[in-house]
Every structure is written in C-alpha cells, then in structure tokens.
Design a protein around this motif. Structure first.
Motif, PDB file in Angstrom:
ATOM      1  N   SER A   1       0.843  -1.196   0.000  1.00  0.00           N
ATOM      2  CA  SER A   1       0.000   0.000   0.000  1.00  0.00           C
ATOM      3  C   SER A   1       0.880   1.248   0.000  1.00  0.00           C
ATOM      4  O   SER A   1       1.918   1.307   0.668  1.00  0.00           O
TER       5      SER A   1
ATOM      6  N   LEU B   1       0.258   3.772   1.460  1.00  0.00           N
ATOM      7  CA  LEU B   1       0.191   4.414   2.767  1.00  0.00           C
ATOM      8  C   LEU B   1       1.314   3.933   3.682  1.00  0.00           C
ATOM      9  O   LEU B   1       1.549   4.503   4.736  1.00  0.00           O
TER      10      LEU B   1
ATOM     11  N   GLU C   1      -2.491  13.888  -3.383  1.00  0.00           N
ATOM     12  CA  GLU C   1      -3.409  12.927  -2.759  1.00  0.00           C
ATOM     13  C   GLU C   1      -2.703  11.589  -2.654  1.00  0.00           C
ATOM     14  O   GLU C   1      -1.934  11.220  -3.544  1.00  0.00           O
TER      15      GLU C   1
ATOM     16  N   THR D   1      -3.634   7.466  -1.627  1.00  0.00           N
ATOM     17  CA  THR D   1      -4.506   6.390  -1.148  1.00  0.00           C
ATOM     18  C   THR D   1      -3.672   5.109  -1.217  1.00  0.00           C
ATOM     19  O   THR D   1      -2.551   5.130  -1.747  1.00  0.00           O
TER      20      THR D   1
ATOM     21  N   LYS E   1      -1.487   7.583   8.493  1.00  0.00           N
ATOM     22  CA  LYS E   1      -1.871   7.153   7.148  1.00  0.00           C
ATOM     23  C   LYS E   1      -2.845   5.981   7.206  1.00  0.00           C
ATOM     24  O   LYS E   1      -3.810   5.917   6.451  1.00  0.00           O
TER      25      LYS E   1
ATOM     26  N   SER F   1      -6.141   7.321   8.263  1.00  0.00           N
ATOM     27  CA  SER F   1      -6.745   8.105   7.173  1.00  0.00           C
ATOM     28  C   SER F   1      -7.371   7.172   6.155  1.00  0.00           C
ATOM     29  O   SER F   1      -8.422   7.458   5.585  1.00  0.00           O
ATOM     30  N   HIS F   2      -6.725   6.036   5.936  1.00  0.00           N
ATOM     31  CA  HIS F   2      -7.262   5.058   4.997  1.00  0.00           C
ATOM     32  C   HIS F   2      -8.557   4.444   5.533  1.00  0.00           C
ATOM     33  O   HIS F   2      -9.568   4.385   4.843  1.00  0.00           O
TER      34      HIS F   2
ATOM     35  N   GLN G   1     -11.415   6.979   5.545  1.00  0.00           N
ATOM     36  CA  GLN G   1     -11.399   7.879   4.375  1.00  0.00           C
ATOM     37  C   GLN G   1     -12.775   8.406   3.990  1.00  0.00           C
ATOM     38  O   GLN G   1     -12.881   9.449   3.351  1.00  0.00           O
TER      39      GLN G   1
ATOM     40  N   ARG H   1     -12.006  -2.206   5.905  1.00  0.00           N
ATOM     41  CA  ARG H   1     -10.631  -1.726   5.679  1.00  0.00           C
ATOM     42  C   ARG H   1      -9.685  -2.082   6.828  1.00  0.00           C
ATOM     43  O   ARG H   1      -8.485  -1.895   6.724  1.00  0.00           O
TER      44      ARG H   1
END
Ligand code: SF4
Length: 1194
Positions: free
Chosen positions: A630, A632, A660, A662, A1035, A1038-1039, A1042, A1143
């Motif tokens: 990932s 992230l 950005e 992701t 991170k 945030s994922h 999201q 997630r």
C-alpha cells in the motif's frame, strides 16, 4: 554591433585560469622513457607495501609504487600503456616532456590561476539556475532527420557510447614520484582496484573514505591510469554542482560556494528580469514554431502579466516593460528566418572561434526537444537547467582553392543556451555550455560534440565544441569545489581537525568590489575565518564591510551558521539514495514508490493559476504486473516534495508535491510534462531497445534547503543589513513600550478594539494593551486554550482599524490558516501567500490564485500591497530539530524563548483557558504546567461530550454487543467519562513495522470502532479529532476513515492551533521489549496532543510499554489515581461486529491466540513503586521550558 563572441586570446586566458598550475597538458606530452621490466607484472593490488610518501592519515597501500618505479627511468611508457595502463597512443610529440611540475598546495595553485577578468554582475545574474520553475509546457518533439541537400555529405547523429563509470570507495591514498595512487574498492562488487592519477590529477584532494567515480576502463589487472589525455575522476560524485556555479569558478572558487551556502532573494536587477522574460519568449517561440511579431507581442504581454511581481521589485511599469522586452526580442524573428530550418541556409552563419581560418559552418535548428530541462548527473557530479535542447544540422566546409569545396552535413542533439546580456562573460557561457554537452549526452544517449550559444544582443550563434582539456579543467574545478563542500559536511564532527570549508579570498580589488557575493564573503571571512587583514588589496573593502561588527555579533553568526549547517546535513543525506539505491530498495525504506505507471483515466482538476511548481497533475498507480505494498506504508505523505524518474537513466524528470495519497494511487502536481511516448523514444535511444516506461516516485528530501535561512541570518550582519533586528535579536536590546495608560484611553476611541475586547478576561485585556503599546515587540505566553487565537484576531482587527498593517506568520500553514479562518468576515483586505495546494481550503480565497490575473503593475500592487494584512508561513528551522548535535547546540531554542528569558517584562501570561474541561486540564496541569492553568468559566470546566441520539441505542444492547461483562464501548461513550486511558495490554494490540516505520493495526481498528460509535450516537464528524505521533499510523487511520471527510486526522505537529470536542489518540507503541522510540519521549508533542480536546479525551495504548518513560509513567499513575483507566478484555476489538470496517485487517484466530499467549505476562499490575518524577523540577524546570511548551501548544 558589438562583437558577441570572445576572441581566441580571451579564451586562452580563460582556460589558462582553469588550467594554470595544474599541468602542462596544453603542451604536447612527452613521457619519460621507461622500459618495461619484469617488475611491471607485479603491478597488482596484492603487491606487498614498501610505503613511502603516503599522505598523513593514509594507510599502507597494497601497491608499492616506489618499488614499482624503481628503475622507472628505463621503462618504456608507450609499451606499457599498450598492455595494461592505457590504450597505446601514437606519440607524435617530439618535444621533450616538461619535467613534472612541482606540487603546490591547492591554495597556491588557485592564487596563481586567478587573474583579474572584468565581470559584469548583471550578465552573471542572468544565469538560468536562478530562474523560476518553468511555466511553459515542455515540448518533446520526436527527432526527425533533416534531408541532406545535393552537394553535401550527410552524417547521422551517433549513438552515445557511454563511458564506463565505476563507483568506488577509496581505501588508501599514496603519493609517489609525481603520481597519486589510490587503492579503491568497487562499491557494487567490493573488488579491489588501483587508480593511478597522473599529470594535473596528482593534486586532486582525494582522501581515504572518499567516494569517487572512475570514468574509463580498468585493465585486466584492475588498474586504470587517469591522465591529462584519457579518463576522468569525479570526487564526491553525490554532490551535484550546478554548471552555472562551476562556470564561475575560474574567476573565484569561493564565489560559487558562497552562492550555494547563502541564497538571497534580493538580487533582482532589471537585466535579470529582462533576461528572464526574453528567455521565456524565445522558448515559447521555439516550442510553438511561431515567430511572427503578433505572436511575440501576445506572449510578451502574457509573460509580463505573469511576472508583474518582478516589475514591482524593479519599479517599472507594464508599458515600459513591454517596450524593453520588445526591443530585446527584436532579433528573434531574424533568428528564426535564418536558423530555423531543415537544412542550413546560406546566411545562417555559425561562429566557431576554434575553427581554422579556412573553415566555416552553417547552422539549421530543425527541432526542439525540450526547454528548461533539469538534468542531474551523478556520473559527473553535475546538474543543470538547460534553456533548450535542440536538434541541429550543421554544414561544415573548408575553403581550399585547389580542392573542390564540399560541405559536410551532420546532425546533432545539442544544448542551446540563450544569453541576453552583454557578452563580456562569454567564456563562462562557453564553460557552462560545454558542461551541458555532457549532461545531454547522458540524458539523450547520443553523442554531443558541441553546444550552441545564442547572443540575443549581437544576434550571433556561437558553436562551443567539447574539448577534453577544457572539460578536464572544469572537472578539476568541480572536484575542488566538492572537496570544500564535503569539508563543510564533516564540520562539527571533529572540531580539532576542521579545515577551511571555503577557498581563500582572491584579494583582487577590482573583481571583489564588483562581486555579488561581496557582503557574504566578507562576513564569512570575518566571523568564521577570523582573518586579520590590513594590507591586502581588499583590506579597505573588508574593513568597510565588517568594522561595524562587534565580537558578540561574530560569535552569534558563527554559532548559528554552524547549527544551520548541522541541520542541513541531516536534510541532505537521503538525496543520493535516488541514484545509489534501486527503486525497490528505496521503497523498502519507505521513501519511494516503485514500478509506477500513469493512470490515463484520471481526470485532473484545475491547476492553480499562479503555481510555480504545480503545472501538471498526474495520477500514478502500480504497473498491473507488479504487486506492491500500500502507498500508505512508508514515509511519504500528502504535501511531501517528490521527484519523478525512470530508472536508471532519467533522473528527476519532473519535480513537485504529493497532492493525494490512497493505498493504490498517488496524485502529484509537478513542474514538467510527462509524455510516455516521448520518454519511451528517449529510453529507446539510451538502451537500444523498446521497453515499457516504469516510473519511480521518490521523496525529495532537499526541497527545503537552508540557503535562504542562512541568508536571513546573514542579513542581520551586513553593513546595510537589518540593524533594528540585530539590536533586538542579537544584542537583546530592551524592548520599548508606550505608556499603557495613555494607550488604553486612545483605544477606547477605536470601535473595533471596544468590540473585540469586550468579554475578555483581565489577563487577555492586559495582553492586548501590552501588544498595542509595544514599540518593538511584546510576547504573549499563552498556554493551550487560553485564547491566543482570539487575541491575535482581535489584535489584527484593531491594528488595521488604527490604519496600520500586519504581517501574520507562523512556521506551519495550519497555524496561519487557523487565524485566517477566524477573519473570514473581515471587511479589510487579506493576502495569503504560499503554495496553494498547502493552504487550508477555507483560506484559499485570500490567495492570489483565487483572484483575477492582474494586467497592470497598479492592479498587482492593489492586490499585493493594498491589503493591510499579509499572511504567510515563515522560513524557519522546524520546531523539532532533527540533528542531535544541532539540537544540543541550541538550534531548537525559539526566538520566543531567547527574548523572554532576556526581557521577562515583555511577557504577558495568559492562564485562563477556555478549551478543556477541568479533567482534561488537570492532566496538563499535573504533567506540565504545575497547576498554573485555570478554567476560564464554569461552563468550560463542566463541559461534556453530549450524545444527541443517546448511547447507540440498539447497537450496544445484549445480543448485538458480545462483551461478556460490562461493555467497554458503552463506558467510553458515557458522558461522565471525560478522560480515559484505554489499556490494550490484555487484548493485546501489538505494534508492527512497515519498513522502518511503526503502526498498530489493532489500535487503528479500535479508533475506528470508537469513532463510529460516537457518530452513530449523533456526534458530528467535525467534533472529532484523531491523533497519533506516528505518521504511519496517521496514514493507516486516514485510509480506514477515508469516508469520514470531516474528521481531522493529525500528527501533533499538524494539530497546532486546532481543538475538537473529542480527541482520540493512538499511542501505537506496544511491545514486549518496552520500546517506545523517541517520539513518545517528546513531552512537547505529547502535551500538544493531550491539550487539543475540549470535552473528551481518549488515549489508546499499552500501559506496560508506555510505563517505561518518565513522563508517561506519571501520566499512567494519575490515570490510576483518578480512576480514568479502562483495561480492555481479551479480544475486545471483535465484540462489536456491527462496527467492523472492511478496511481494518481482522486478525486470524491463530494469530490472535499466539498474541494472547504473552498476555498473561503483560497483564500484571503496575508496580506500586512507580518512580514519581519530580515534575516541577524535572520537566518544567522553571519558566523557559514552559515557554516552549506553550509555543508548542498553540
Ligand atoms: S568578494 Fe572576491 S573573494 Fe569573495 S567571493 Fe567575490 S570575488 Fe571571490
């Protein structure tokens, strides 16, 4: 019409400067007659050492050169070369070789080499390296071969036979009989080799441990000879020196080094502005293939409009600028008619001062490859930003009455440098252009035998052929510069061994007086080098520039300059990884995304209209065949500076920022177009085969740079510098205040003051009055939540109402924008300066990007000068200094702290806080503030997080909630729980490593569940803030979250100035070893995190792990004492299936049971004998530290 080009004697003088004292290479070489003997075969790395003449500090070498050279006078060098030293060359030289020159120190050599040459400062300043980032599109045009006309012989461009480059580390250095012999290890294979430096290379400053690039082929014995005729050596190749700087080196080696150290933004001259504009006009004409007057006029107008700020700086109107640029662009049309063609026209003369009298050349520029291309070459240790790269067709003919004349037509890719100034510095231009030929050959994979210089004033095009002698001299100068720069990098490590990191002054009165770096040069000479000079030719100017400085000033400058350099080293150490590590290796370190392709389906948004860097937007995804981690994971985050490369050939094709991020995509804003087709063509040329274009996106550690910070420091000490700031900051002059009583009376007549200050408590009112009565400065010491933002906005409104102007600044964008968001309703102008991508969306309306492009200087002035409030981040060292030595040396000491320690009377304390309820405040009071904080009102003290819909009715009921006993989530949601530490030790929730970063998946899952529970209970997203000190955890969170766009997820650094009703903190570290790393030991960051919450603070972590630090053990003890500890039962994270996120990775039963095995040992009560640190003495230690805590707590 002035002659644009230098004449041959001038060129010779220039090259003599470069070469003088180095060698006799311009002379025909006549090597000593050496007879090859049996001993020659013993030249091998394993030869036992007899060691003579080694340099101090060097160790014995495997190769005993003295022994080898015994009887050398009888050797035949030519025979030897044929076999193993160098390729045999026909020795046409009948002249006896000059005796080897007596070795001189580099200083003596330089002094001898520097002769006075007139230098036009404006012409020098027109250098492309200081240009703004390109605003125009690149134009990669696929090269086409021009048609050869009859009567000519066409020669196609040759593919570049790349020189072998071997990167080595020097193990040993020995000097013997005019040779310098290096024992080296090849970095990739660890093979031992020998490098023999001859001729001028003998004087190169090569030391044990240096990294070098050897350009050329080693023989079968692993030996290479570097001479004036063959091969190159690049010392410290990871230091990329700009070709522009290097081309100035022959006049003064010190000047380019000073320019690299101190970058001033004040060097704006009309010549520089006009030069930049003409460059841009011409580049657009070349790209668009349009040269008509109307086109030129339109684009001149456009460029002038875009660069109005520069006109403001030089105080020129738009009309005058148009006239000036038009006059200077007059020759462009003529240029195009003459030179832009498929084949050379009869009048397209190409000047070559090196050509024989009977030779002439004509030029046609058939294509443009690129403009403003930034090329980095770790092979040569060089970099440059080229005006243009063109495809040139050259017809060469020799006039010979006896032989029928025939033109030779050849086509080449060439650097094309535009020079708009006077031409006195033409030789520097030649040097720069010649260096660009190296860069282009490497980047384009073609032979580049020469470069082109176009002088707009004389309308001449000059050919600059590559010359071994000149390149060798330039590389010698480059190596010397790199050596000096490296000395700077090792400064501070071994104080006793410090060597000068700048070459000495050239002491040439005429040249020094005209030098743009004069002030800086003299300041370093005085403060750092401590030179006493009463007799040199520059003694007067030295005195003029430095006699005003007191010893305390010199000490201050030296100390802070050194600290800046230490921090700089830390910031630079990663850059070389771009070429020293593969993309995969670097991705493993978390600083690169490997095997990327451009997502063609991505629809970019609007590019900000005044962005200098963000010109193009691309979305990158992993190539379909590649499975990668990932995005992230790793050190790269939104807002980070990046470079885009195609390894290994095309480094830093574009530079910019991450917009950005992701797990699967990364959107970047960059300065150059990335055309896959054109890059593919380039790769084909370089590698001789068609291959897929795979990009790498690397974190660019160097984008910040310290040169401007150093400039800010230096500006205090210049003879016409910032005297007021010098007095206040360096001399610590007592700040002055007007009579507060009088001021208070006056303020009552200002409605804005009366309005904004009504309702303020006495402490806040005192702060307002003190600030408004300050003639120099006032310091407001506000602990978290004490209303600093309120006071600052009230002050801004009042000051503007008084008819004055305000510069609002902080070192973070978020702190500046927090204030601006409170000024949304202001009826006065506000200008927000800064990278639009980093400005808070709510504050973007204050930026120039959101305004109509001005078309006149007056309109621009109206936009930039009229607003009474200008807000921007200030260029400063980050609050958290990275380099330990710099931190220890005091670089972390804030200006606030320095001033408040010296003048306590200038400080006003704010102790009533309006943010935290009493429980949250107590936490900070006990840990940091020694009970000095007070709640500003009963309402604040008793505030709770109200659940509008009740406690998730239905979801936490029996049957839906799987908790055996009481539900832990229900406990957290309870309005009576205001501060809770959620102990995960029994769960457990172990941290894990992602490269060298740390995250905690279980904690992230818990944060998600708690957040969802609040939201389903009616709490709004914007009431919740989530924090962690670990970027990797941020991170991950945030994922997972999201979809919750209004929840702010922040590191401590980015949370400055923010507060939320509910803050959830993930502490991350949880391991059996009790490792908590440095972040959690940073009490300022921890304090910032704890003081963001208004009504509820939830901290999730491992009690056992965190207990190992002093501050946190006090914190945990307090939690115990107050009953604010919630110990989660095993598997608490899976007790609420309705709150699971797809997630979040769910731990497998096997992993879960393995983790549980260690829980028993973890789940022991904390020792009753917790060491209680003496908070008052140990952590606070009085006011100064508190002041920095407060600063950190904004
Ligand atoms: S002032 Fe003189 S010595 Fe100093 S950098 Fe300039 S030219 Fe060199």
């Amino acid at each position: 019409m002035p002659q644009a080009i230098p004449n041959i004697p001038d060129e010779d003088a220039f090259m003599k400067n470069l070469l003088s004292g180095l060698d006799s290479t311009c002379q025909p070489e006549h090597p000593p007659k050496l007879k090859r003997t049996a001993s020659c075969s013993s030249i091998a790395p394993q030869t036992p050492s007899k060691h003579t003449g080694s340099r101090p500090g060097s160790h014995s070498n495997n190769l005993d050169i003295s022994m080898l050279l015994d009887g050398a006078e009888n050797w035949d060098w030519n025979d030897m070369e044929a076999d193993f030293l160098t390729p045999k060359k026909s020795n046409s030289g009948k002249t006896p070789m000059k005796p080897p020159s007596v070795k001189r120190s580099s200083v003596a050599r330089r002094s001898a080499s520097l002769s006075a040459t007139a230098l036009d400062v404006n012409a020098l300043l027109e250098g492309a390296e200081n240009w703004d980032w390109a605003d125009m599109e690149d134009d990669f045009i696929t090269p086409k071969k021009p048609k050869a006309k009859s009567g000519t012989v066409a020669m196609p461009a040759k593919r570049h036979a790349k020189e072998t480059c071997t990167r080595c580390v020097v193990d040993d250095v020995r000097v013997d009989r005019e040779l310098q012999v290096l024992s080296v290890r090849v970095q990739s294979s660890r093979d031992s080799r020998t490098v023999i430096l001859c001729d001028d290379w003998v004087d190169a400053d090569i030391r044990k441990g240096n990294t070098i690039n050897v350009l050329g082929d080693f023989d079968s014995f692993g030996i290479i000879k570097i001479t004036s005729k063959i091969n190159f050596l690049i010392n410290h190749p990871d230091i990329l020196i700009t070709a522009t700087a290097l081309s100035n080196a022959p006049q003064c080696r010190r000047k380019p080094l000073l320019s690299a150290l101190v970058r001033s933004s004040l060097d704006f001259t009309p010549a520089l502005v006009w030069g930049n504009m003409v460059h841009e006009v011409m580049q657009i004409c070349m790209a668009e293939q349009r040269w008509d007057d109307r086109f030129i006029e339109e684009h001149t107008k456009e460029i002038i409009n875009k660069k109005l700020a520069e006109l403001v700086k030089i105080n020129v109107s738009v009309d005058d600028a148009k006239r000036e640029v038009k006059a200077r662009s007059r020759g462009l049309r003529m240029f195009s008619e003459r030179y832009i063609a498929e084949t050379p026209k009869a009048d397209a003369v190409l000047t070559n001062t090196r050509a024989a009298a009977n030779q002439s050349s004509l030029l046609a520029i058939s294509q443009l490859h690129d403009v403003e291309e930034d090329i980095w070459s770790p092979t040569y240790g060089l970099k440059g930003k080229l005006d243009a790269t063109v495809q040139a067709v050259i017809a060469e003919s020799t006039i010979d009455k006896r032989v029928k004349s025939e033109s030779l037509l050849s086509t080449h890719t060439m650097p094309f440098e535009i020079k708009t100034g006077k031409t006195v510095a033409g030789m520097e231009h030649r040097a720069q252009t010649m260096l660009y030929t190296l860069l282009i050959a490497e980047r384009y994979g073609v032979d580049v035998p020469s470069g082109l210089l176009y002088y707009t004033q004389s309308e001449e095009v000059v050919r600059v052929p590559q010359s071994r002698n000149e390149l060798r001299a330039l590389i010698g100068a480059r190596n010397e510069m790199a050596s000096y720069m490296m000395r700077r990098n090792t400064h501070g490590k071994e104080k006793d061994l410090e060597e000068p990191f700048l070459p000495p002054t050239i002491d040439d009165e005429r040249m020094c007086k005209k030098c743009y770096a004069l002030d800086t040069c003299m300041l370093f000479r005085k403060a750092v080098e401590n030179v006493v000079d009463t007799s040199s030719p520059i003694a007067d100017v030295y005195d003029l520039k430095t006699s005003h400085l007191k010893p305390s000033h010199l000490t201050f400058f030296k100390q802070w300059e050194e600290l800046i350099s230490l921090e700089e080293q830390d910031a630079t150490r990663f850059r070389k990884e771009l070429w020293c590590m593969t993309a995969q290796e670097r991705e493993d370190k978390g600083r690169c995304f490997n095997s990327m392709v451009i997502d063609a389906s991505f629809q970019p948004g609007k590019v900000p209209n005044n962005g200098k860097i963000h010109q193009y937007t691309y979305c990158f995804v992993r190539a379909s065949a590649v499975r990668g981690a990932s995005f992230l994971n790793g050190h790269m985050s939104r807002g980070d500076a990046i470079t885009i490369s195609v390894e290994p050939d095309l480094l830093a094709l574009a530079r910019g920022f991450i917009l950005e991020l992701t797990p699967e995509t990364v959107v970047v804003g960059v300065d150059h177009e990335l055309s896959v087709d054109k890059i593919q063509t380039r790769l084909e040329m370089l590698r001789g085969a068609r291959i897929a274009v795979l990009f790498r996106v690397d974190k660019d550690e160097m984008s910040g740079g310290m040169a401007r910070i150093r400039d800010n420091l230096a500006q205090l000490f210049y003879v016409e510098g910032d005297v007021r700031r010098l007095e206040l900051v360096v001399d610590l002059r007592r700040p002055l205040f007007d009579n507060e009583e009088t001021i208070a009376d006056d303020l009552q007549h200002i409605p804005e003051y009366v309005r904004t200050s009504s309702g303020m408590n006495p402490g806040q009112l005192a702060a307002m009055k003190r600030a408004l009565s300050a003639r120099d400065y006032a310091l407001i010491l506000g602990m978290p939540g004490t209303g600093k933002t309120t006071i600052i906005t009230a002050l801004i409104r009042t000051i503007v109402a008084m008819g004055k102007t305000v510069l609002l600044t902080s070192y973070t964008h978020s702190a500046v924008d927090t204030i601006l968001l409170k000024l949304q309703d202001a009826d006065f102008g506000i200008l927000r300066i800064g990278n639009v991508d980093k400005v808070h969306p709510g504050a973007r309306r204050f930026t120039l990007a959101e305004r109509r492009l001005p078309t006149t200087v007056e309109e621009l002035e109206n936009q930039i000068i009229a607003p009474p409030v200008v807000a921007t981040t200030c260029l400063t060292i980050d609050q958290y200094v990275r380099n330990p030595a710099a931190r220890k040396g005091g670089l972390e000491t804030s200006l606030f702290r320095r001033l408040s320690e010296a003048h306590p009377h200038a400080v006003i304390d704010l102790t009533y806080q309006y943010r935290m309820n009493e429980d949250i405040m107590e936490l900070s009071n006990k840990l940091i503030y020694g009970d000095r904080l007070r709640c500003g009102s009963e309402e604040v003290a008793k505030s709770t997080l109200v659940l509008p819909k009740g406690c998730m009715t239905g979801t936490l009921d029996l049957g839906v909630c799987l908790c055996e006993d009481s539900c832990w989530l229900r406990h957290l949601l309870s309005e009576s729980s205001k501060v809770v530490f959620v102990d995960t030790d029994r769960l457990p929730a172990r941290d894990s490593r992602v490269g060298d970063l740390v995250q905690n998946d279980v904690e992230a899952n818990l944060v998600y569940q708690i957040t969802e529970a609040f939201l389903r209970s009616g709490v709004q997203e914007d009431q919740i803030g989530i924090m962690s000190l670990y970027r990797q955890q941020i991170k991950l969170l945030s994922h997972i979250l999201q979809d919750r766009k209004d929840i702010e997820i922040l590191t401590a650094d980015r949370s400055q100035g923010r507060d939320k009703d509910c803050i959830i903190i993930s502490m991350v570290r949880s391991n059996d070893q009790g490792q908590i790393g440095d972040l959690l030991k940073d009490w300022r960051r921890v304090n910032v995190s704890f003081t963001r919450a208004r009504s509820k603070l939830i901290i999730i972590g491992s009690r056992k792990t965190l207990n190992s630090t002093e501050l946190l053990s006090v914190f945990l003890r307090l939690m115990d004492e107050r009953g604010w500890m919630l110990t989660l039962p095993p598997n608490a994270d899976v007790k609420h299936p309705a709150l699971q996120s797809e997630r979040c990775g769910i731990r497998s039963p096997a992993k879960r049971s393995k983790e549980n095995e260690s829980v028993a040992s973890v789940n022991e009560p904390l020792s009753k004998k917790l060491k209680t640190p003496k908070v008052e003495e140990g952590i606070l230690k009085g006011r100064p530290i508190l002041q920095d805590v407060v600063n950190g707590g904004r």
